[in-house]
Design a protein around this motif. Sequence first.
Motif, mmCIF file in Angstrom:
data_model
loop_
_atom_site.group_PDB
_atom_site.id
_atom_site.type_symbol
_atom_site.label_atom_id
_atom_site.label_comp_id
_atom_site.label_asym_id
_atom_site.label_seq_id
_atom_site.Cartn_x
_atom_site.Cartn_y
_atom_site.Cartn_z
ATOM 1 N N GLU A 197 88.914 106.213 -9.490
ATOM 2 C CA GLU A 197 88.719 105.004 -9.555
ATOM 3 C C GLU A 197 87.430 104.673 -8.686
ATOM 4 O O GLU A 197 87.070 105.064 -7.751
ATOM 5 N N MET A 198 86.372 103.640 -9.219
ATOM 6 C CA MET A 198 85.276 103.144 -8.676
ATOM 7 C C MET A 198 85.361 101.546 -8.805
ATOM 8 O O MET A 198 85.717 101.137 -9.352
ATOM 9 N N ALA A 199 84.772 101.098 -7.532
ATOM 10 C CA ALA A 199 84.305 99.733 -7.606
ATOM 11 C C ALA A 199 83.369 99.400 -6.885
ATOM 12 O O ALA A 199 82.708 99.970 -5.637
ATOM 13 N N ARG A 200 82.273 98.254 -7.173
ATOM 14 C CA ARG A 200 81.418 98.064 -6.698
ATOM 15 C C ARG A 200 81.567 97.448 -5.059
ATOM 16 O O ARG A 200 82.856 96.895 -5.046
ATOM 17 N N THR A 201 80.551 97.606 -4.372
ATOM 18 C CA THR A 201 80.398 97.236 -2.761
ATOM 19 C C THR A 201 79.153 96.309 -2.737
ATOM 20 O O THR A 201 78.379 96.417 -3.230
ATOM 21 N N PRO A 202 79.158 95.351 -1.882
ATOM 22 C CA PRO A 202 78.110 94.251 -1.785
ATOM 23 C C PRO A 202 76.875 94.957 -1.018
ATOM 24 O O PRO A 202 76.410 94.346 -0.179
ATOM 25 N N PHE A 203 76.407 96.011 -1.346
ATOM 26 C CA PHE A 203 75.033 96.737 -0.800
ATOM 27 C C PHE A 203 74.041 96.134 -2.050
ATOM 28 O O PHE A 203 74.264 96.704 -3.146
ATOM 29 N N LEU A 204 73.063 95.714 -1.543
ATOM 30 C CA LEU A 204 71.811 95.343 -2.623
ATOM 31 C C LEU A 204 70.537 96.585 -2.295
ATOM 32 O O LEU A 204 70.421 96.601 -1.135
ATOM 33 N N VAL A 205 69.963 97.075 -3.306
ATOM 34 C CA VAL A 205 68.855 97.994 -3.172
ATOM 35 C C VAL A 205 67.737 97.643 -4.246
ATOM 36 O O VAL A 205 68.021 97.068 -5.249
ATOM 37 N N ALA A 206 66.607 97.519 -3.691
ATOM 38 C CA ALA A 206 65.516 97.177 -4.446
ATOM 39 C C ALA A 206 64.278 98.017 -4.402
ATOM 40 O O ALA A 206 64.155 98.645 -2.995
ATOM 41 N N SER A 207 63.372 98.490 -5.201
ATOM 42 C CA SER A 207 62.461 99.244 -5.052
ATOM 43 C C SER A 207 61.201 98.498 -4.469
ATOM 44 O O SER A 207 60.992 97.185 -4.852
ATOM 45 N N LEU A 208 60.560 98.875 -3.510
ATOM 46 C CA LEU A 208 59.251 98.262 -3.150
ATOM 47 C C LEU A 208 58.027 99.655 -3.107
ATOM 48 O O LEU A 208 57.092 99.423 -2.526
#
Length: 214
Positions: A197-208
């Motif tokens: 099973e998989m579930a999202r966690t609240p880490f955000l990642v963006a490219s710079l």
Amino acid sequence: MRKPCRVLVLTPHAELVRAVADTGLEPWALRRAGPDAGPGGRGGVPPERTLVHPDPVRALRELAADDRSGFDFVLSGEDAEPALLDVLRHLAPPPARTGTWPPTATELRRLLGEDTRPRPGAADGTPVPMCRVDTVSVGGMHLLLDVAWPASAAPVGETLWADVREKVRGALDLIGQESGGMRTSVALTAAGPRPVEMARTPFLVASLGPGTRR
């Protein structure tokens, strides 16, 4: 010699900074200037890799607009300043998939090429022990943050730890996870670890990285 891939970490998660460094990336931090900011870096980032700015939100916007900033990615949990999170949510890529995401337990078994029929417990009727693995993916690289083992699995040897890590990273590759946090539940079966099973966690990642335009 190619410069290290630089990752700007917006929140002082010591485990996040450690995971970035363990993967061969270079963690940096951003903090607000002023008497209440405290000395040194954040979350284990050394002071020489800590950007100090009177307005971190403005600093992040400027970094995102500058192709020559030297930073490749920025990542954060939900405990950053709300205004910083607003900027990061704008920079983060939209979901790459539609439909059920993350995959349901049945869909995950199908992707892994396993039997999709409901699984009972162990042969003797006892539940199969499960562990929980938290990761965050940065540019397709999966950073291991934490593994929560069941009491029945202790003590955990290096072989089991390596098998769980390999299976989780393989499953993340298979579903095309490129960025953001994921929690994977893994069944510790007699035949080896199996992600179930998989579930999202609240880490955000963006490219710079070079070519970013905002």
